[in-house]
Design an enzyme around this catalytic site. Structure first.
Site, mmCIF file in Angstrom:
data_model
loop_
_atom_site.group_PDB
_atom_site.id
_atom_site.type_symbol
_atom_site.label_atom_id
_atom_site.label_comp_id
_atom_site.label_asym_id
_atom_site.label_seq_id
_atom_site.Cartn_x
_atom_site.Cartn_y
_atom_site.Cartn_z
ATOM 1 C CG HIS A 8 2.945 -3.501 -10.510
ATOM 2 N ND1 HIS A 8 1.624 -3.890 -10.431
ATOM 3 C CD2 HIS A 8 2.938 -2.181 -10.819
ATOM 4 C CE1 HIS A 8 0.857 -2.841 -10.675
ATOM 5 N NE2 HIS A 8 1.627 -1.794 -10.913
ATOM 6 C CG ASN A 11 -5.447 2.286 -12.091
ATOM 7 O OD1 ASN A 11 -4.329 2.262 -11.592
ATOM 8 N ND2 ASN A 11 -6.536 2.544 -11.402
ATOM 9 C CE LYS A 33 0.598 8.842 -8.979
ATOM 10 N NZ LYS A 33 0.691 7.538 -8.363
ATOM 11 C CD GLU A 66 3.056 1.411 -13.061
ATOM 12 O OE1 GLU A 66 1.892 1.727 -13.316
ATOM 13 O OE2 GLU A 66 3.349 0.353 -12.481
ATOM 14 C CG HIS A 86 -2.429 -0.762 -13.379
ATOM 15 N ND1 HIS A 86 -1.720 -0.130 -14.374
ATOM 16 C CD2 HIS A 86 -1.661 -0.657 -12.258
ATOM 17 C CE1 HIS A 86 -0.595 0.352 -13.863
ATOM 18 N NE2 HIS A 86 -0.531 0.042 -12.578
ATOM 19 N NE ARG A 130 -4.034 9.085 -7.599
ATOM 20 C CZ ARG A 130 -3.423 9.478 -6.487
ATOM 21 N NH1 ARG A 130 -3.893 10.498 -5.799
ATOM 22 N NH2 ARG A 130 -2.348 8.852 -6.048
ATOM 23 N NE ARG A 139 -6.241 11.025 17.157
ATOM 24 C CZ ARG A 139 -5.767 10.950 18.401
ATOM 25 N NH1 ARG A 139 -4.673 11.617 18.725
ATOM 26 N NH2 ARG A 139 -6.391 10.224 19.289
ATOM 27 C CE LYS A 184 -4.791 6.068 -5.354
ATOM 28 N NZ LYS A 184 -5.117 5.045 -6.358
ATOM 29 C CD GLU A 208 -8.146 5.930 -8.371
ATOM 30 O OE1 GLU A 208 -7.172 5.863 -7.611
ATOM 31 O OE2 GLU A 208 -8.400 5.115 -9.244
ATOM 32 C CG HIS A 237 -4.145 -4.854 -10.514
ATOM 33 N ND1 HIS A 237 -4.895 -3.707 -10.351
ATOM 34 C CD2 HIS A 237 -2.888 -4.531 -10.135
ATOM 35 C CE1 HIS A 237 -4.109 -2.728 -9.904
ATOM 36 N NE2 HIS A 237 -2.896 -3.204 -9.766
HETATM 37 N N1 LIG Z 1 1.182 4.368 -3.706
HETATM 38 C C1 LIG Z 1 1.038 4.300 -5.004
HETATM 39 O O1 LIG Z 1 0.454 5.189 -5.653
HETATM 40 C C2 LIG Z 1 1.644 3.147 -5.724
HETATM 41 C C3 LIG Z 1 1.731 3.166 -7.126
HETATM 42 C C4 LIG Z 1 2.364 2.107 -7.766
HETATM 43 C C5 LIG Z 1 2.867 1.056 -7.021
HETATM 44 N N2 LIG Z 1 2.755 1.042 -5.657
HETATM 45 C C6 LIG Z 1 3.291 -0.051 -4.856
HETATM 46 O O2 LIG Z 1 4.677 -0.128 -5.094
HETATM 47 C C7 LIG Z 1 5.129 -1.448 -4.813
HETATM 48 C C8 LIG Z 1 6.081 -1.881 -5.881
HETATM 49 O O3 LIG Z 1 7.170 -0.981 -5.906
HETATM 50 P P1 LIG Z 1 8.595 -1.386 -6.498
HETATM 51 O O4 LIG Z 1 8.426 -1.988 -7.824
HETATM 52 O O5 LIG Z 1 9.465 -0.216 -6.351
HETATM 53 O O6 LIG Z 1 9.007 -2.619 -5.563
HETATM 54 P P2 LIG Z 1 9.967 -2.808 -4.313
HETATM 55 O O7 LIG Z 1 9.874 -1.704 -3.361
HETATM 56 O O8 LIG Z 1 9.679 -4.174 -3.824
HETATM 57 O O9 LIG Z 1 11.424 -2.787 -4.971
HETATM 58 C C9 LIG Z 1 11.763 -3.764 -5.912
HETATM 59 C C10 LIG Z 1 13.045 -4.523 -5.487
HETATM 60 O O10 LIG Z 1 14.175 -3.691 -5.719
HETATM 61 C C11 LIG Z 1 14.952 -3.582 -4.544
HETATM 62 N N3 LIG Z 1 15.551 -2.253 -4.594
HETATM 63 C C12 LIG Z 1 14.920 -1.070 -4.442
HETATM 64 N N4 LIG Z 1 15.750 -0.059 -4.712
HETATM 65 C C13 LIG Z 1 16.938 -0.601 -5.025
HETATM 66 C C14 LIG Z 1 18.185 -0.069 -5.411
HETATM 67 N N5 LIG Z 1 18.339 1.250 -5.618
HETATM 68 N N6 LIG Z 1 19.198 -0.911 -5.635
HETATM 69 C C15 LIG Z 1 19.016 -2.253 -5.509
HETATM 70 N N7 LIG Z 1 17.857 -2.825 -5.174
HETATM 71 C C16 LIG Z 1 16.838 -2.010 -4.933
HETATM 72 C C17 LIG Z 1 13.996 -3.841 -3.428
HETATM 73 O O11 LIG Z 1 14.658 -4.288 -2.268
HETATM 74 C C18 LIG Z 1 13.096 -4.895 -4.026
HETATM 75 O O12 LIG Z 1 13.704 -6.155 -3.906
HETATM 76 C C19 LIG Z 1 3.880 -2.304 -4.706
HETATM 77 O O13 LIG Z 1 3.657 -2.632 -3.361
HETATM 78 C C20 LIG Z 1 2.765 -1.396 -5.223
HETATM 79 O O14 LIG Z 1 1.528 -1.660 -4.611
HETATM 80 C C21 LIG Z 1 2.145 2.074 -5.014
HETATM 81 ZN ZN LIG Z 2 1.176 0.217 -11.370
#
Ligand SMILES: NC(=O)c1ccc[n+]([C@@H]2O[C@H](COP(=O)([O-])OP(=O)(O)OC[C@H]3O[C@@H](n4cnc5c(N)ncnc54)[C@H](O)[C@@H]3O)[C@@H](O)[C@H]2O)c1
Ligand SMILES: [Zn+2]
Length: 364
Positions: free
Chosen positions: A266, A246, A228, A186, A249, A242, A123, A144, A238, A253
């Site tokens: 993304h 987006n 942020k 971003e 987005h 918040r 939990r 999130k 949100e 998306h």
């Molecule tokens: N929770 C939230 O508020 C929120 C906001 C925006 C995005 N997200 C989520 O984030 C995700 C995307 O995140 P991302 O773009 O970081 O993608 P990711 O975590 O897939 O990382 C991108 C790539 O880089 C590699 N990588 C990461 N750090 C590295 C490093 N230091 N050196 C070498 N390689 C490295 C990873 O293995 C991956 O292949 C999505 O799932 C999205 O939904 C969440």
């Molecule tokens: Zn985003």
């Protein structure tokens, strides 16, 4: 080292930003009352593990921590209930209890997954974010956490704030170049929605940022995380504000969905979406210079600013309307009203949106 606070009353927490600060992780955990009595779980992915896991594990163990590790496959597919269950198995087998913590080291995928492990295990146990992508300045702040369902992204999740975020700019040096550009997309978005001065600074410092100059990166992450944090502290769950995070987005998306999530990163989809939102802004009577500036800066970062021409306009419109049968009407968009300012506009004509999609495909 720079530090800022996400102000959420009793759930407030700091973000530490600096070069090489990951070496102080054990001490930082101790400062945050995460003790050595209960085991901790470190979650990462294969790419990140290769560079940083051994170092982190060694330094935690040297600090007296018992460390269980879980290394997932890189990529969005790891944000699944099946992988979540594997993580819970590791946590149970390692004897994690209610005083334990989960540490995410990685990009948004690892952060979202590990955060949801922490939110759901017994939990809810404590959670620490160590973002290693630029994009993760966004995902690691705000609480999130989620995994995906086969039918939709991020629909199985929770709000679960971390104890702290530790952003070591040195870990960004191993990022692939395309991930760097997508992350910067971003990051500059935080300027477009909130802070004109930051956009101007970004514009003047793109070369340094692309070269991962650590001072420039630390500054940009500090300002970006600050935007942020400010937005989240005014609207944690949100209810309204918040949503401005987006920007870009809505179209972004839809492009990700239509291209099957493997063509555009993304941040790349969001770049195109931000240009689209700026073009819509002009239709709504705002100055055309917003779109011109937005596009110029994103191009300078080497980001795509046009929709790949093979993506079908009808499919994009359907994805935008969340409906297989495309209906005309009005849609909600985050619209820039100046560089550094946005409004939530729920009266954007879908006919205009189609026109902009066609223009972004170079068809109009
Ligand atoms: N929770 C939230 O508020 C929120 C906001 C925006 C995005 N997200 C989520 O984030 C995700 C995307 O995140 P991302 O773009 O970081 O993608 P990711 O975590 O897939 O990382 C991108 C790539 O880089 C590699 N990588 C990461 N750090 C590295 C490093 N230091 N050196 C070498 N390689 C490295 C990873 O293995 C991956 O292949 C999505 O799932 C999205 O939904 C969440
Ligand atoms: Zn985003």
């Amino acid at each position: 080292m720079k530090q800022l606070t996400v102000d959420l009353g009793e759930r407030s927490y700091p973000i530490y930003i600096g070069e090489g600060i990951i070496s102080g992780l054990a001490a930082t955990l101790a400062n945050h009352k995460i003790g050595t009595k209960s085991p901790i779980l470190v979650v990462t992915d294969e790419n990140v593990a290769k560079f940083y896991l051994a170092q982190v594990k060694d330094s935690l163990e040297a600090g007296g921590y018992r460390v269980a590790t879980a290394v997932v496959a890189p990529g969005e597919k790891s944000k699944s209930l099946a992988v979540l269950e594997d993580m819970i198995t590791v946590a149970l087998e390692a004897g994690l209890d209610r005083s334990s913590a989960v540490i995410a080291i990685g990009g948004g995928v690892v952060g979202d997954l590990a955060g949801f492990v922490a939110a759901s295990y017994m939990r809810g146990i404590r959670f620490v974010q160590i973002p290693t992508t630029i994009l993760a300045h966004d995902s690691s702040v705000g609480g999130k956490v989620a995994v995906n369902h086969r039918l939709a992204k991020n629909v199985i999740g929770a709000f679960h704030q971390p104890e702290f975020v530790l952003y070591d700019t040195a870990t960004l040096k191993t990022l692939p170049e395309r991930e760097i550009r997508a992350g910067l997309s971003e990051l500059v978005k935080e300027g477009f929605i909130w802070d004109r001065e930051f956009v101007e600074w970004f514009d003047a410092n793109t070369d340094k940022l692309l070269a991962l100059d650590s001072e420039a990166l630390a500054h940009a992450l500090y300002i970006g995380c600050g935007v942020k944090a400010t937005v989240v502290s005014q609207d944690e769950r949100e209810g309204g504000l918040r949503a401005i995070l987006n920007l870009g987005h809505t179209i972004g998306h839809a492009l990700e969905a239509v291209s099957g999530y493997d063509e555009l990163l993304h941040g790349e989809a969001i770049a195109i979406g931000m240009v689209g939102a700026a073009m819509l802004s002009e239709k709504l009577g705002n100055p055309g210079s917003i779109a011109v500036e937005t596009e110029r800066i994103l191009r300078k970062l080497g980001l795509p600013v046009r929709i790949p021409s093979h993506l079908d306009t009808d499919a994009i419109m359907s994805a935008l309307m969340h409906d297989k049968k495309f209906k005309e009407g009005t849609m909600v968009f985050i619209i820039p009203t100046a560089i550094g300012e946005v409004e939530i506009n729920s009266n954007v004509s879908s006919v205009w949106v189609r026109e902009i999609v066609e223009r972004l495909k170079g068809e109009a």
